[in-house]
Design an enzyme around this catalytic site. Structure first.
Site, mmCIF file in Angstrom:
data_model
loop_
_atom_site.group_PDB
_atom_site.id
_atom_site.type_symbol
_atom_site.label_atom_id
_atom_site.label_comp_id
_atom_site.label_asym_id
_atom_site.label_seq_id
_atom_site.Cartn_x
_atom_site.Cartn_y
_atom_site.Cartn_z
ATOM 1 C CG ASP A 13 -1.870 -1.181 1.209
ATOM 2 O OD1 ASP A 13 -2.195 -1.687 0.121
ATOM 3 O OD2 ASP A 13 -2.255 -1.627 2.310
ATOM 4 C CE LYS A 16 2.364 -2.370 -4.407
ATOM 5 N NZ LYS A 16 2.082 -2.012 -3.013
ATOM 6 N N GLY A 40 -4.598 -4.198 -3.739
ATOM 7 C CA GLY A 40 -5.587 -3.166 -4.034
ATOM 8 C C GLY A 40 -4.805 -1.932 -4.426
ATOM 9 C CG HIS A 41 -2.134 -1.949 -7.012
ATOM 10 N ND1 HIS A 41 -1.260 -2.495 -7.907
ATOM 11 C CD2 HIS A 41 -1.833 -2.502 -5.808
ATOM 12 C CE1 HIS A 41 -0.459 -3.345 -7.272
ATOM 13 N NE2 HIS A 41 -0.799 -3.370 -5.999
ATOM 14 C CD GLN A 223 0.740 -8.893 -2.783
ATOM 15 O OE1 GLN A 223 1.363 -9.452 -3.651
ATOM 16 N NE2 GLN A 223 -0.527 -8.594 -2.934
#
Ligand code: GDP
Ligand code: IMO
Ligand code: MG
Length: 427
Positions: A13, A16, A40-41, A223
């Site tokens: 988080d 990225k 989750g991007h 990650q």
């Protein structure tokens, strides 16, 4: 400098998604190489705000080819929903391709992720419960089913028959859970196969061609380094390698092809899930950061644990990734704080150590040793040039640069694509 790996340098988080979306404007290919929909991007650009779990964050750049690499495990239901939502919001996904070697997340992976976590009780890892660990375990145990298998119904039936009877034994005999119906799972995955078949390719040939044509390629990490199963805080880790080294394996190109490795760091630290985090703040400042920065998991909505920048962990991250450049995100979150702290070593009993320990149990006992720097107490979200940053903010960044031992190229001061300071060219 055509190939750049974008790597999470902390516990995930780091931002990225934002960085890849930004750099993808200048890239012809973006390849996601690890994890699954545990990622989750978040991307905020002219199309709106998106939380991507599987589709590479390059999808918003109209000329960029996006590839989900062999190193990703794919839950077809999640991917199809994500593609649907993107299309509904006007984003073209016709340039998306999926490696035929990528493994599938199956319904038993989801069940087992939950059951295994419950069995761990107080020692639970705090997984996202998306079936990621069990899917990677099956890949290694040679019990996986791959996207390519969806293209041949006989192969799919045969693989599923063998694997599901084994999984049903575990579900029923070990956990006392209900078995899954082979016919139902088969029918469901045949449907997924039909919908996904236009996207499934042998992608290494595409990548080789792009390399030959000197196209600009981004390898999108998921990650973060400290969640790596080898080098992270094992066993409180994820199950695939988020490292620069993992980018070659998970995309299908040789290490000599990667020109730059960009480490993405938050200006402080967060972690979601269990495991040690030496600089965690369980006080008002931790709450303030969480509230101000909306530090709640993109995938699970869980509150993220917040703390000061950990330079011991950051140096280790540079060491095992070989970062050539860094991006610092969320600098603006620190705007109101009068004093900032950076952890420069750990106290372990009577000893002061500067190496990141390999044991989670040892890390758990480490107390941070801080250096204090003055805050800037001024807004930074509108700033476009490094020189316009308050002197204290530049001082903070210079100190980070020194500690992580690699040059900072990008400073992010807000969620939106344009809220970014480019200190050095990337490509
Ligand atoms: P990722 O998994 O590394 O892509 O990061 P996430 O999307 O899970 O979490 C990063 C969060 O920070 C998202 O909500 C982003 O919109 C947000 N974000 C990224 N960069 C910045 C920044 O510079 N400032 C602020 N305030 N938010 C940012
Ligand atoms: P992005 O790509 C933050 C964490 C989980 C848990 C551990 C294992 O958005 O940075 P898993 O479901 O992978 O078996 O969970 O890893 N985790 C993440 N934390 N960001 C992520 O991805 C994460 N993906 C997994 O919270 O602690
Ligand atoms: Mg995330």
């Amino acid at each position: 400098m055509p190939v750049i790996a974008v790597i999470g340098a902390q516990w995930g988080d780091e931002g990225k998604g934002k960085i890849v979306d930004l750099l993808a404007e200048e890239a012809e290919v973006v390849i996601r190489f690890s994890g699954g929909d545990n990622a989750g991007h978040t991307v905020v650009n002219r199309y709106g705000e998106f939380k991507l779990h599987l589709v590479p964050a390059g999808i918003f750049s109209p000329l960029t080819t996006c590839i989900i690499g062999n190193g990703v495990v794919i839950n077809p239901k999640v991917l199809l929903e994500e593609i649907d939502q993107l299309n509904q919001r006007g984003v073209d996904t016709s340039r998306l391709f999926i490696s035929d070697r990528a493994h599938l997340v199956m319904p038993y992976h989801l069940l087992l992720d939950g059951l295994e976590e419950e069995a761990r009780g107080g020692k639970a890892i705090g997984t996202t419960r998306k079936g990621i660990g069990p899917a990677f375990a099956d890949k290694t145990a040679r019990l996986g089913i791959r996207t390519g298998d969806l293209l041949d119904r006989e192969v799919l039936r045969e693989r599923l028959h063998f694997i599901l009877s084994y999984k049903n034994t575990i579900l029923t005999k070990v956990y006392g859970a209900d078995p899954l119906s082979e016919d139902e799972v088969y029918a469901q995955y045949c449907q997924y196969g039909e919908k996904l078949s236009p996207y499934i390719r042998e992608t290494t040939a595409m990548i080789e061609e792009a390399l030959e044509q000197k196209k600009r390629i981004l390898l999108e990490g998921a990650q973060g380094t400290l969640l790596d199963p080898d080098f992270g805080t094992y066993p409180y880790t994820t199950s695939s390698s988020p490292l620069a080294g993992g980018s070659c394996l998970g995309a299908g190109l040789g290490p000599t092809k990667v020109d730059q490795i960009l480490g993405v760091f938050k200006a402080y630290c967060t972690r979601v899930g269990g495991g040690p985090m030496p600089t965690e703040l369980k006080d008002e400042i931790g709450n303030l950061i969480r509230e101000r920065a909306h530090e709640f998991g993109t995938t699970t909505g869980r509150p993220r644990r917040c703390g000061w920048f950990d330079a011991v962990a950051a140096k280790f991250s540079t060491r095992i990734n070989g970062f050539t450049q860094a991006a610092i995100t969320r600098l603006d979150v620190l705007d109101t704080l009068p004093t900032l702290k950076i952890c420069v070593s750990y106290k372990l009993g009577e000893e002061v150590i500067s190496q990141f320990p390999s044991s989670a149990a040892v890390l758990e006992q480490c107390q941070p040793v801080y250096e204090e720097l003055p805050g800037w107490q001024a807004p930074t979200s509108h700033i476009q040039n490094y020189e316009q940053l308050p002197p204290q903010a530049r001082q903070y960044l210079s100190r980070l640069e020194e500690l992580i031992s690699c040059p900072i190229s990008i400073i992010s001061v807000g969620m939106r694509r344009e809220q970014t300071i480019r200190k050095r060219p990337i490509f």
